[in-house]
Scaffold this motif. Structure first.
Motif, PDB file in Angstrom:
ATOM      1  N   SER A 429      28.271  41.286  35.727  1.00 54.60           N
ATOM      2  CA  SER A 429      27.936  41.979  36.975  1.00 54.60           C
ATOM      3  C   SER A 429      28.973  43.038  37.310  1.00 54.60           C
ATOM      4  CB  SER A 429      27.810  40.974  38.125  1.00 54.60           C
ATOM      5  OG  SER A 429      29.067  40.437  38.496  1.00 54.60           O
ATOM      6  N   LEU A 430      30.253  42.772  37.002  1.00 57.58           N
ATOM      7  CA  LEU A 430      31.299  43.764  37.249  1.00 57.58           C
ATOM      8  C   LEU A 430      31.141  44.971  36.330  1.00 57.58           C
ATOM      9  CD1 LEU A 430      34.313  41.325  37.717  1.00 57.58           C
ATOM     10  CD2 LEU A 430      33.260  42.747  39.489  1.00 57.58           C
ATOM     11  N   ALA A 431      30.709  44.743  35.101  1.00 58.08           N
ATOM     12  CA  ALA A 431      30.446  45.858  34.185  1.00 58.08           C
ATOM     13  C   ALA A 431      29.283  46.699  34.694  1.00 58.08           C
ATOM     14  CB  ALA A 431      30.148  45.329  32.787  1.00 58.08           C
ATOM     15  N   LYS A 432      28.248  46.038  35.185  1.00 61.37           N
ATOM     16  CA  LYS A 432      27.101  46.773  35.737  1.00 61.37           C
ATOM     17  C   LYS A 432      27.512  47.589  36.957  1.00 61.37           C
ATOM     18  CE  LYS A 432      23.496  43.542  34.177  1.00 61.37           C
ATOM     19  NZ  LYS A 432      22.468  42.558  34.614  1.00 61.37           N
ATOM     20  N   GLU A 433      28.376  47.022  37.807  1.00 59.19           N
ATOM     21  CA  GLU A 433      28.868  47.750  38.971  1.00 59.19           C
ATOM     22  C   GLU A 433      29.641  48.996  38.544  1.00 59.19           C
ATOM     23  OE1 GLU A 433      31.144  45.178  41.463  1.00 59.19           O
ATOM     24  OE2 GLU A 433      29.521  43.727  41.713  1.00 59.19           O
ATOM     25  N   ALA A 434      30.470  48.859  37.502  1.00 62.22           N
ATOM     26  CA  ALA A 434      31.229  50.006  37.000  1.00 62.22           C
ATOM     27  C   ALA A 434      30.290  51.087  36.499  1.00 62.22           C
ATOM     28  CB  ALA A 434      32.178  49.559  35.884  1.00 62.22           C
ATOM     29  N   ASN A 435      29.261  50.678  35.777  1.00 57.82           N
ATOM     30  CA  ASN A 435      28.276  51.644  35.275  1.00 57.82           C
ATOM     31  C   ASN A 435      27.550  52.327  36.433  1.00 57.82           C
ATOM     32  OD1 ASN A 435      26.643  52.673  32.871  1.00 57.82           O
ATOM     33  ND2 ASN A 435      25.024  51.757  34.118  1.00 57.82           N
ATOM     34  N   ASP A 436      27.214  51.582  37.480  1.00 59.70           N
ATOM     35  CA  ASP A 436      26.524  52.148  38.638  1.00 59.70           C
ATOM     36  C   ASP A 436      27.392  53.154  39.384  1.00 59.70           C
ATOM     37  OD1 ASP A 436      24.318  50.620  38.058  1.00 59.70           O
ATOM     38  OD2 ASP A 436      24.773  49.052  39.531  1.00 59.70           O
ATOM     39  N   LEU A 437      28.715  52.977  39.323  1.00 60.23           N
ATOM     40  CA  LEU A 437      29.618  53.936  39.967  1.00 60.23           C
ATOM     41  C   LEU A 437      29.780  55.207  39.146  1.00 60.23           C
ATOM     42  CD1 LEU A 437      32.426  51.523  41.258  1.00 60.23           C
ATOM     43  CD2 LEU A 437      30.740  52.740  42.650  1.00 60.23           C
ATOM     44  N   GLY A 438      29.220  55.202  37.941  1.00 61.16           N
ATOM     45  CA  GLY A 438      29.292  56.381  37.089  1.00 61.16           C
ATOM     46  C   GLY A 438      30.323  56.297  35.991  1.00 61.16           C
ATOM     47  N   ALA A 439      30.981  55.130  35.855  1.00 59.30           N
ATOM     48  CA  ALA A 439      32.022  54.982  34.841  1.00 59.30           C
ATOM     49  C   ALA A 439      31.419  54.908  33.444  1.00 59.30           C
ATOM     50  CB  ALA A 439      32.857  53.743  35.115  1.00 59.30           C
ATOM     51  N   ASP A 440      32.231  55.241  32.450  1.00 58.94           N
ATOM     52  CA  ASP A 440      31.820  55.214  31.047  1.00 58.94           C
ATOM     53  C   ASP A 440      32.234  53.926  30.355  1.00 58.94           C
ATOM     54  OD1 ASP A 440      30.893  58.153  30.640  1.00 58.94           O
ATOM     55  OD2 ASP A 440      32.835  58.310  31.656  1.00 58.94           O
ATOM     56  N   GLY A 441      32.990  53.076  31.057  1.00 56.77           N
ATOM     57  CA  GLY A 441      33.425  51.843  30.444  1.00 56.77           C
ATOM     58  C   GLY A 441      34.163  50.974  31.427  1.00 56.77           C
ATOM     59  N   ILE A 442      34.471  49.767  30.978  1.00 58.06           N
ATOM     60  CA  ILE A 442      35.214  48.810  31.799  1.00 58.06           C
ATOM     61  C   ILE A 442      36.324  48.209  30.959  1.00 58.06           C
ATOM     62  CG2 ILE A 442      33.683  46.854  31.218  1.00 58.06           C
ATOM     63  CD1 ILE A 442      34.096  45.919  34.169  1.00 58.06           C
ATOM     64  N   LEU A 443      37.486  48.017  31.581  1.00 54.07           N
ATOM     65  CA  LEU A 443      38.601  47.329  30.945  1.00 54.07           C
ATOM     66  C   LEU A 443      38.704  45.937  31.546  1.00 54.07           C
ATOM     67  CD1 LEU A 443      41.413  47.341  29.323  1.00 54.07           C
ATOM     68  CD2 LEU A 443      42.392  47.782  31.569  1.00 54.07           C
ATOM     69  N   TYR A 444      38.589  44.897  30.693  1.00 53.28           N
ATOM     70  CA  TYR A 444      38.867  43.529  31.119  1.00 53.28           C
ATOM     71  C   TYR A 444      40.323  43.236  30.758  1.00 53.28           C
ATOM     72  CZ  TYR A 444      33.824  42.903  31.638  1.00 53.28           C
ATOM     73  OH  TYR A 444      32.514  43.025  32.024  1.00 53.28           O
ATOM     74  N   ASP A 445      41.181  43.322  31.746  1.00 60.67           N
ATOM     75  CA  ASP A 445      42.608  43.192  31.505  1.00 60.67           C
ATOM     76  C   ASP A 445      42.954  41.802  30.975  1.00 60.67           C
ATOM     77  OD1 ASP A 445      45.086  44.389  31.502  1.00 60.67           O
ATOM     78  OD2 ASP A 445      45.599  43.766  33.526  1.00 60.67           O
ATOM     79  N   GLN A 446      43.938  41.743  30.081  1.00 60.87           N
ATOM     80  CA  GLN A 446      44.600  40.528  29.579  1.00 60.87           C
ATOM     81  C   GLN A 446      43.826  39.754  28.514  1.00 60.87           C
ATOM     82  OE1 GLN A 446      45.363  38.428  33.402  1.00 60.87           O
ATOM     83  NE2 GLN A 446      47.493  39.014  33.136  1.00 60.87           N
ATOM     84  N   LEU A 447      42.599  40.120  28.180  1.00 57.38           N
ATOM     85  CA  LEU A 447      41.780  39.239  27.349  1.00 57.38           C
ATOM     86  C   LEU A 447      42.081  39.292  25.851  1.00 57.38           C
ATOM     87  CD1 LEU A 447      38.290  39.106  29.067  1.00 57.38           C
ATOM     88  CD2 LEU A 447      40.294  37.647  29.334  1.00 57.38           C
ATOM     89  N   ALA A 448      43.085  40.049  25.435  1.00 55.94           N
ATOM     90  CA  ALA A 448      43.585  39.918  24.063  1.00 55.94           C
ATOM     91  C   ALA A 448      45.101  39.726  24.082  1.00 55.94           C
ATOM     92  CB  ALA A 448      43.214  41.138  23.228  1.00 55.94           C
ATOM     93  N   VAL A 449      45.614  39.296  25.228  1.00 53.53           N
ATOM     94  CA  VAL A 449      47.059  39.138  25.386  1.00 53.53           C
ATOM     95  C   VAL A 449      47.492  37.700  25.121  1.00 53.53           C
ATOM     96  CG1 VAL A 449      49.001  39.296  26.992  1.00 53.53           C
ATOM     97  CG2 VAL A 449      47.220  41.054  27.023  1.00 53.53           C
ATOM     98  N   PHE A 450      46.855  36.748  25.823  1.00 55.56           N
ATOM     99  CA  PHE A 450      47.319  35.369  25.777  1.00 55.56           C
ATOM    100  C   PHE A 450      46.554  34.534  24.750  1.00 55.56           C
ATOM    101  CE2 PHE A 450      48.059  36.959  30.098  1.00 55.56           C
ATOM    102  CZ  PHE A 450      49.433  36.836  30.147  1.00 55.56           C
ATOM    103  N   LYS A 451      47.262  33.565  24.210  1.00 55.10           N
ATOM    104  CA  LYS A 451      46.640  32.650  23.246  1.00 55.10           C
ATOM    105  C   LYS A 451      45.753  31.659  23.991  1.00 55.10           C
ATOM    106  CE  LYS A 451      50.513  29.360  23.121  1.00 55.10           C
ATOM    107  NZ  LYS A 451      51.359  29.987  24.132  1.00 55.10           N
ATOM    108  N   PRO A 452      44.861  30.957  23.276  1.00 51.07           N
ATOM    109  CA  PRO A 452      44.011  29.948  23.916  1.00 51.07           C
ATOM    110  C   PRO A 452      44.831  28.835  24.558  1.00 51.07           C
ATOM    111  CG  PRO A 452      43.136  30.548  21.780  1.00 51.07           C
ATOM    112  CD  PRO A 452      44.500  31.176  21.864  1.00 51.07           C
ATOM    113  N   ILE A 453      44.175  28.102  25.452  1.00 50.97           N
ATOM    114  CA  ILE A 453      44.801  26.980  26.141  1.00 50.97           C
ATOM    115  C   ILE A 453      43.777  25.849  26.247  1.00 50.97           C
ATOM    116  CG2 ILE A 453      46.505  28.277  27.471  1.00 50.97           C
ATOM    117  CD1 ILE A 453      44.558  28.456  29.754  1.00 50.97           C
TER     118      ILE A 453
END
Length: 726
Positions: A429-453
């Motif tokens: 839903s956040l990606a869709k909101e970004a697209n509706d605002l006219g953005a060309d993409g979305i950054l999901y911060d941190q999702l290749a930073v930390f190891k699994p838990i």
């Protein structure tokens, strides 16, 4: 329950493949002397764990043909078998394929340390290659020198620094490194013992890309080396689990063979996502925090298409990354990113994005991929955020805290469990909101930073405990990318960090890892005078995955000549960051701020930011070189963006200074080759570069109109030598 009864029911079976290898008979190094261990955890009391090792004094190994059977492990009756079957398909490699069967009620097998490649002696000229960030090299002789320093009583951190993770284990009397995959600390599932000629490739060809640790150790006295993996598991009672494979393989040439081997395996099991053309051609992005955690507005929406777009244009940057764009500012109120009415609301941010795009800029909006504000989201945290947060073994919520300003309180965040469908749909839903605002993409911060838990929250519908931020994180990223491509094929999904297992969903990585963050010049030079205990080996990841698009991280509104040359040499896309009010002032006035301009900021070293601006030198000249290098990279995009990155593979290079290097790119049809020579010294140098089967036809530079073949290369400068196939 007594430990004896636990041991009597646990069953572990390991099958492995090998063939004889004349250069290195690996099977002789991993049978009777192989080290392995398992950790089991009580399901009633997760704090109760038991480690079972084959190195217990009473363990007896019995060999019959190709079967190795361990009996009386630890003085108790544990049925464990390791079987070796020979196969010509292994191509000289030893592959261990463990299978664990757990019949013990009330206990889970949590981890398994696969048999290590032991009793291998290191030579003084050897080095370890580790996929820490973009890649690091650890020379054996420098570790031996460090050991001598330790014997003299010196502090190991003086030589190593906490950031490098090559640590001295006083109990075992060895150096070692253990990095968790997938994360910024272990970005691929392979490493190598690099020798003067050839070496040993070790990897986990794990098509599930599961949670594991890559481990290396070196005894500086005996020169013994151990290579291997620890696999993190959730093997419950009554289950049979096929553990990820461990592969050991000798190679005869240079380290590039290892990258080729891993890439060939990877592409047989994973498709790399097709990136939109604008991503393939992008020069980089201007990362701007519009509003900070303390409610301070740095860039109002009305300046997105003005100040920001114009600053990007001046430097040749074609993407704007808008952070702190929501009502709470940066690191506050997540996951609420509603446009701030005080900044003009939804209409204003839409207008700003549209104006930037009218000037030829692409726009990517920031969203955090895991943080849930525990303090400031009354509409989300109590009813949803608290429920979907990851919980630790003791039942406490996994937390992260960010306190960025003295004038504002710290913010505390729970971590969303990616195994919850609620969070996956929220991400979409956040990606869709970004697209509706006219953005060309979305950054999901941190999702290749930390190891699994491990998540111990019983309210998520998954069993407890559950490894999260593993397959679930990957599935969610792929789900969003897949769904958004149906809505807007040009829309890109980004994340922060670097991890190969997300190449099937991430269109571009926001570089946050060692090597993507520009190293100090002195540390980079250590690789070339061979003085560093741990050396940057930045080309390791990009050679393996040349199609990957990632920004080079520079947390400053200016980039020095050194950082721009570093950017081009290793195939990054550039990044400029505007985070604080003083940064904005520098962007406008070109005046280097003073320390007191950052007096209210807690989470950044003002001295470091100011030093970066000072190293960039004259602001006008810095901006000019900035644009020249990005234009240069774009002019030669056929090679430097779309070609096959060869690093130094096949390049013959000599120079009058040790502080110089040469990296190559080749067009996919093989008709053209470019070798970029970087002189990182402070003196003019002469050099010679060649490539078998190709003839040099021209040479060019980003900051000179005319350069001739044979010309010397100035200090802190670049030459691109163009070759045509003979």
């Amino acid at each position: 329950m007594k430990l004896k009864s636990i041991f009597s029911i646990l069953f572990l079976s390991i099958a492995a493949l090998t063939i004889s290898c004349t250069s290195l008979p690996l099977d002789e190094h991993i049978d009777h002397n192989a080290e392995w261990s398992v950790v089991i955890e009580s399901l009633e009391n997760p704090n109760e764990q038991v480690t079972i090792k084959n190195s217990d004094a009473t363990t007896v190994a019995v060999r019959a043909g190709n079967t190795l059977h361990y009996e009386n492990i630890g003085g108790r009756d544990i049925d464990l078998t390791i079987t070796y079957a020979k196969s010509e398909s292994c191509k000289g490699a030893l592959e261990i394929l463990p299978v664990i069967t757990n019949n013990e009620k009330g206990w889970m097998v949590r981890s398994f340390d696969a048999p290590t490649l032991a009793n291998i002696k290191a030579d003084i000229e050897d080095a370890f290659l580790v996929p820490l960030g973009t890649g690091f090299r650890i020379p054996v002789k420098n570790s031996l020198a460090l050991y001598d320093a330790l014997k003299r009583g010196e502090d190991p951190e003086k030589h190593l620094g906490k950031k490098y993770r090559w640590k001295w284990d006083g109990e075992k009397e060895c150096f070692g490194i253990s990095v968790g995959y997938p994360s910024e600390h272990c970005t691929m599932q392979w490493g190598a013992l690099q020798r003067k000629s050839g070496g040993i490739y070790f990897a986990s060809h794990d098509s599930r890309f599961s949670y594991k640790y890559l481990n290396i150790s070196l005894n500086p006295v005996t020169k013994d080396v151990q290579l291997g993996f620890r696999y993190m598991l959730e093997c419950f009672p009554g289950e049979r689990v096929e553990v990820a494979p461990t592969l050991y393989k000798p190679y005869e040439g240079e380290w590039y063979e290892c990258g080729d081997t891993y890439r060939e395996w990877f592409l047989a099991h994973r498709t790399i996502t097709e990136r939109p053309e604008w991503v393939k051609n992008c020069t980089g992005w201007l990362l701007a925090i519009l509003k900070q955690q303390n409610d301070e507005v740095i860039i109002p929406y009305e300046e997105i298409g003005g100040l920001l777009a114009d600053a990007a244009e001046e430097r040749g940057i074609d993407i704007l990354g808008l952070f702190g764009r929501g009502i709470g500012g940066h690191d506050r109120f997540y996951p609420d990113y509603r446009p701030d009415p005080k900044m003009g609301g939804e209409k204003a941010i839409k207008r700003g994005i549209a104006e930037a795009k009218a000037k030829g800029k692409r726009v990517v909006l920031y969203t955090n991929g895991q943080l849930l504000d525990m303090d400031g989201t009354p509409q989300y945290w109590p009813d949803t955020g608290r429920v979907i947060s990851v919980r630790k073994r003791d039942g406490e919520i996994w937390k992260q805290t960010y306190h960025k300003y003295d004038s504002a309180p710290a913010r505390h965040f729970g971590l969303a469990c990616h195994s919850c469908d609620i969070w996956r749909e929220k991400m979409l839903s956040l990606a869709k909101e970004a697209n509706d605002l006219g953005a060309d993409g979305i950054l999901y911060d941190q999702l290749a930073v930390f190891k699994p838990i491990y998540c111990y929250n019983p309210d998520h519908g998954h069993r407890v405990p559950k490894i999260v931020y593993e397959a679930d994180r990957l599935d969610n990223m792929a789900y969003v990318q897949r769904e958004m491509s149906k809505i807007n094929p040009e829309f890109v999904v980004m994340t922060e960090g670097l991890a190969d297992y997300e190449l099937n969903s991430v269109g571009m990585f926001h570089g946050y890892c060692r090597g993507a963050i520009v190293p100090p010049k002195a540390e980079m030079r250590q690789r070339f005078d061979d003085k560093g205990t741990v050396q940057y080996f930045t080309e390791m990841f990009h050679y393996t995955f040349p199609e990957n698009v990632m920004t080079m991280r520079m947390t400053s509104p200016s980039n020095s000549r050194f950082s721009m040359n570093y950017n081009l040499s290793f195939g990054f896309r550039n990044e400029l960051e505007l985070r604080y009010a003083a940064d904005r002032e520098y962007l406008k006035s070109k005046r280097v701020p003073k320390i007191e301009d950052y007096v209210n900021v807690r989470t950044v070293s003002s001295i470091k930011i100011i030093r970066e601006m000072e190293e960039a030198g004259d602001a006008e000249a810095s901006v000019k070189y900035y644009k020249q290098t990005l234009d240069f990279q774009q002019k030669h995009a056929e090679l430097m963006k779309h070609g096959k990155y060869l690093a130094g593979n096949g390049v013959k290079f000599t120079a009058s200074s040790q502080y110089a290097m040469a990296n190559a790119w080749m067009t996919h049809d093989g008709s053209k080759l470019g070798i970029l020579v970087w002189n990182m010294s402070d003196e003019e140098i002469s050099y010679n570069v060649d490539y078998k089967g190709y003839k040099a036809t021209a040479v060019c530079a980003p900051d000179k109109e005319r350069v001739q073949l044979g010309d010397k290369l100035g200090a802190q400068s670049l030459h691109l030598v163009i070759f045509e196939k003979k």
